[in-house]
Design a protein around this motif. Structure first.
Motif, PDB file in Angstrom:
ATOM      1  N   ILE A 140       0.834  -1.203   0.000  1.00  0.00           N
ATOM      2  CA  ILE A 140       0.000   0.000   0.000  1.00  0.00           C
ATOM      3  C   ILE A 140       0.869   1.252   0.000  1.00  0.00           C
ATOM      4  O   ILE A 140       0.627   2.200  -0.756  1.00  0.00           O
ATOM      5  N   ILE A 141       1.887   1.260   0.843  1.00  0.00           N
ATOM      6  CA  ILE A 141       2.777   2.423   0.894  1.00  0.00           C
ATOM      7  C   ILE A 141       3.519   2.590  -0.430  1.00  0.00           C
ATOM      8  O   ILE A 141       3.619   3.702  -0.966  1.00  0.00           O
ATOM      9  N   LYS A 142       4.001   1.483  -0.967  1.00  0.00           N
ATOM     10  CA  LYS A 142       4.736   1.552  -2.231  1.00  0.00           C
ATOM     11  C   LYS A 142       3.864   2.063  -3.372  1.00  0.00           C
ATOM     12  O   LYS A 142       4.282   2.917  -4.173  1.00  0.00           O
ATOM     13  N   ASP A 143       2.625   1.570  -3.452  1.00  0.00           N
ATOM     14  CA  ASP A 143       1.744   1.901  -4.577  1.00  0.00           C
ATOM     15  C   ASP A 143       1.027   3.238  -4.416  1.00  0.00           C
ATOM     16  O   ASP A 143       0.829   3.965  -5.388  1.00  0.00           O
ATOM     17  N   GLU A 144       0.617   3.557  -3.179  1.00  0.00           N
ATOM     18  CA  GLU A 144      -0.251   4.714  -2.975  1.00  0.00           C
ATOM     19  C   GLU A 144       0.425   5.886  -2.267  1.00  0.00           C
ATOM     20  O   GLU A 144      -0.066   7.013  -2.337  1.00  0.00           O
ATOM     21  N   TYR A 145       1.534   5.627  -1.582  1.00  0.00           N
ATOM     22  CA  TYR A 145       2.254   6.691  -0.862  1.00  0.00           C
ATOM     23  C   TYR A 145       3.748   6.560  -1.176  1.00  0.00           C
ATOM     24  O   TYR A 145       4.572   6.389  -0.265  1.00  0.00           O
ATOM     25  N   PRO A 146       4.122   6.614  -2.453  1.00  0.00           N
ATOM     26  CA  PRO A 146       5.514   6.342  -2.854  1.00  0.00           C
ATOM     27  C   PRO A 146       6.528   7.268  -2.216  1.00  0.00           C
ATOM     28  O   PRO A 146       7.695   6.891  -2.067  1.00  0.00           O
ATOM     29  N   GLU A 147       6.101   8.467  -1.808  1.00  0.00           N
ATOM     30  CA  GLU A 147       7.035   9.390  -1.169  1.00  0.00           C
ATOM     31  C   GLU A 147       7.503   8.862   0.188  1.00  0.00           C
ATOM     32  O   GLU A 147       8.542   9.282   0.710  1.00  0.00           O
ATOM     33  N   TYR A 148       6.722   7.914   0.781  1.00  0.00           N
ATOM     34  CA  TYR A 148       7.082   7.330   2.075  1.00  0.00           C
ATOM     35  C   TYR A 148       7.839   6.016   1.936  1.00  0.00           C
ATOM     36  O   TYR A 148       8.395   5.517   2.916  1.00  0.00           O
ATOM     37  N   TYR A 149       7.853   5.447   0.745  1.00  0.00           N
ATOM     38  CA  TYR A 149       8.390   4.097   0.583  1.00  0.00           C
ATOM     39  C   TYR A 149       9.886   3.994   0.880  1.00  0.00           C
ATOM     40  O   TYR A 149      10.314   3.057   1.574  1.00  0.00           O
ATOM     41  N   PRO A 150      10.731   4.914   0.403  1.00  0.00           N
ATOM     42  CA  PRO A 150      12.161   4.812   0.752  1.00  0.00           C
ATOM     43  C   PRO A 150      12.406   4.826   2.263  1.00  0.00           C
ATOM     44  O   PRO A 150      13.228   4.051   2.770  1.00  0.00           O
ATOM     45  N   ALA A 151      11.682   5.688   2.973  1.00  0.00           N
ATOM     46  CA  ALA A 151      11.840   5.755   4.427  1.00  0.00           C
ATOM     47  C   ALA A 151      11.337   4.475   5.091  1.00  0.00           C
ATOM     48  O   ALA A 151      11.942   3.972   6.047  1.00  0.00           O
ATOM     49  N   PHE A 152      10.231   3.940   4.573  1.00  0.00           N
ATOM     50  CA  PHE A 152       9.671   2.698   5.124  1.00  0.00           C
ATOM     51  C   PHE A 152      10.674   1.561   4.993  1.00  0.00           C
ATOM     52  O   PHE A 152      10.928   0.814   5.952  1.00  0.00           O
ATOM     53  N   GLN A 153      11.276   1.428   3.820  1.00  0.00           N
ATOM     54  CA  GLN A 153      12.276   0.393   3.604  1.00  0.00           C
ATOM     55  C   GLN A 153      13.496   0.601   4.504  1.00  0.00           C
ATOM     56  O   GLN A 153      14.070  -0.360   5.036  1.00  0.00           O
ATOM     57  N   LYS A 154      13.884   1.841   4.679  1.00  0.00           N
ATOM     58  CA  LYS A 154      15.021   2.168   5.541  1.00  0.00           C
ATOM     59  C   LYS A 154      14.735   1.784   6.991  1.00  0.00           C
ATOM     60  O   LYS A 154      15.587   1.195   7.674  1.00  0.00           O
ATOM     61  N   VAL A 155      13.525   2.093   7.453  1.00  0.00           N
ATOM     62  CA  VAL A 155      13.137   1.764   8.829  1.00  0.00           C
ATOM     63  C   VAL A 155      13.114   0.256   9.024  1.00  0.00           C
ATOM     64  O   VAL A 155      13.556  -0.261  10.066  1.00  0.00           O
ATOM     65  N   LEU A 156      12.607  -0.481   8.061  1.00  0.00           N
ATOM     66  CA  LEU A 156      12.544  -1.940   8.180  1.00  0.00           C
ATOM     67  C   LEU A 156      13.934  -2.555   8.322  1.00  0.00           C
ATOM     68  O   LEU A 156      14.095  -3.569   9.018  1.00  0.00           O
ATOM     69  N   LYS A 157      14.928  -1.957   7.689  1.00  0.00           N
ATOM     70  CA  LYS A 157      16.279  -2.525   7.713  1.00  0.00           C
ATOM     71  C   LYS A 157      17.102  -2.055   8.920  1.00  0.00           C
ATOM     72  O   LYS A 157      18.208  -2.540   9.144  1.00  0.00           O
ATOM     73  N   ARG A 158      16.570  -1.119   9.694  1.00  0.00           N
ATOM     74  CA  ARG A 158      17.274  -0.663  10.895  1.00  0.00           C
ATOM     75  C   ARG A 158      17.211  -1.719  11.996  1.00  0.00           C
ATOM     76  O   ARG A 158      16.321  -2.562  12.024  1.00  0.00           O
ATOM     77  N   THR A 159      18.144  -1.614  12.938  1.00  0.00           N
ATOM     78  CA  THR A 159      18.121  -2.475  14.117  1.00  0.00           C
ATOM     79  C   THR A 159      17.651  -1.703  15.350  1.00  0.00           C
ATOM     80  O   THR A 159      17.861  -2.141  16.476  1.00  0.00           O
ATOM     81  N   TRP A 160      17.034  -0.565  15.135  1.00  0.00           N
ATOM     82  CA  TRP A 160      16.496   0.227  16.238  1.00  0.00           C
ATOM     83  C   TRP A 160      15.215   0.927  15.795  1.00  0.00           C
ATOM     84  O   TRP A 160      14.959   1.062  14.596  1.00  0.00           O
ATOM     85  N   ALA A 161      14.407   1.340  16.781  1.00  0.00           N
ATOM     86  CA  ALA A 161      13.155   2.035  16.470  1.00  0.00           C
ATOM     87  C   ALA A 161      12.677   2.799  17.698  1.00  0.00           C
ATOM     88  O   ALA A 161      13.065   2.492  18.834  1.00  0.00           O
ATOM     89  N   HIS A 162      11.836   3.785  17.462  1.00  0.00           N
ATOM     90  CA  HIS A 162      11.134   4.467  18.546  1.00  0.00           C
ATOM     91  C   HIS A 162       9.804   3.739  18.729  1.00  0.00           C
ATOM     92  O   HIS A 162       8.926   3.813  17.871  1.00  0.00           O
TER      93      HIS A 162
END
Length: 256
Positions: A140-162
């Motif tokens: 959904i993010i990739k298809d409908e909110y592409p401006e968020y997709y690079p950040a989403f992928q980056k967050v998924l590959k992190r080893t930390w989160a808020h």
């Protein structure tokens, strides 16, 4: 500055006396007789009936939609608060003066990042939860909110989160974040069937949203973000917690 920090709770519990904090009983629509003292999340415009699936997000939605006069709003949990001193005392948590001071130079306050060290947010999610919701949200993010997709992928590959859906936000970022988050989650909800999920896994939208906050912050770098220490009010059994972690690594999300 007119600020309220909502304290999400599903039980009777000691609450801070500072009027900065507003206890909100989540899922009040589902449990109308449990508590008559705290503000319910079922007044005005609300999604209280979805609490079993949205967790503390029903408090966020209620506050966002109904406390429209606020300059900033936040969310903590009945057992987890922002704290500068680390004391396990509900009356020694972050004060109004401290929060206002931080908001002089920051737009968003978040808890100190949680480090997983040996796995990414993506692998951690897959080890703990049903896979389909995350896969659907990714598409959904990739298809409908592409401006968020690079950040989403980056967050998924992190080893930390808020984590924990804890934050304090000024009004503008709050409006923007909540609009996006609830819109995306609504689209995920429309595409998945959670009928046969365990009660734990049915809390899916609360779990997904923990990945959305960092995705949104990463995309909206125009907002200044500050990390704040937090405290968990009750003792943590690290041996038990570590054992559950290892079980999930070995057996997958069926082990909690």
């Amino acid at each position: 500055m007119n600020i309220k920090i909502l304290v999400a709770t599903h039980k009777n519990y000691a609450m801070p006396k500072d009027d900065l904090y507003l206890p909100v009983f989540v899922g009040k629509n589902l449990h109308p007789d449990i508590n008559h003292t705290f503000q319910g999340d079922n007044t005005g415009k609300n999604i209280s009936a979805k609490n079993a699936n949205y967790n503390e997000l029903t408090a966020i939605y209620w506050g966002w939609q109904n406390l429209t006069n606020l300059d900033a709003m936040g969310l903590v949990h009945y057992r987890r608060y922002f704290s500068l001193n680390g004391k396990k005392d509900v009356n020694a948590v972050a004060t109004r003066a401290e929060i206002e001071g931080f908001l002089q130079s920051a737009d968003v306050l978040v808890p100190k990042r949680r480090n997983y060290y040996i796995e990414t947010n993506e692998s951690h999610y897959y080890h703990v939860h049903e896979h389909e919701p995350l896969d659907v949200m990714r598409k959904i993010i990739k298809d409908e909110y592409p401006e968020y997709y690079p950040a989403f992928q980056k967050v998924l590959k992190r080893t930390w989160a808020h984590m924990f859906n804890m934050f304090v936000m000024k009004r503008q970022p709050l409006d923007e974040y909540c609009t996006w988050m609830f819109e995306v989650l609504g689209k995920v909800e429309a595409k998945i069937d959670i009928t046969n999920y365990t009660p734990y896994e049915k809390r899916v939208f609360g779990f997904l949203s923990e990945l959305m906050l960092d995705t949104w912050l990463e995309t909206h770098s125009e907002y200044q973000v500050k990390e704040i220490n937090y405290v968990f009010m009750e003792p943590v059994n690290w041996l038990k917690k570590g054992g559950k972690f290892l079980k999930r690594k070995i057996f997958g999300h069926g082990e909690h």
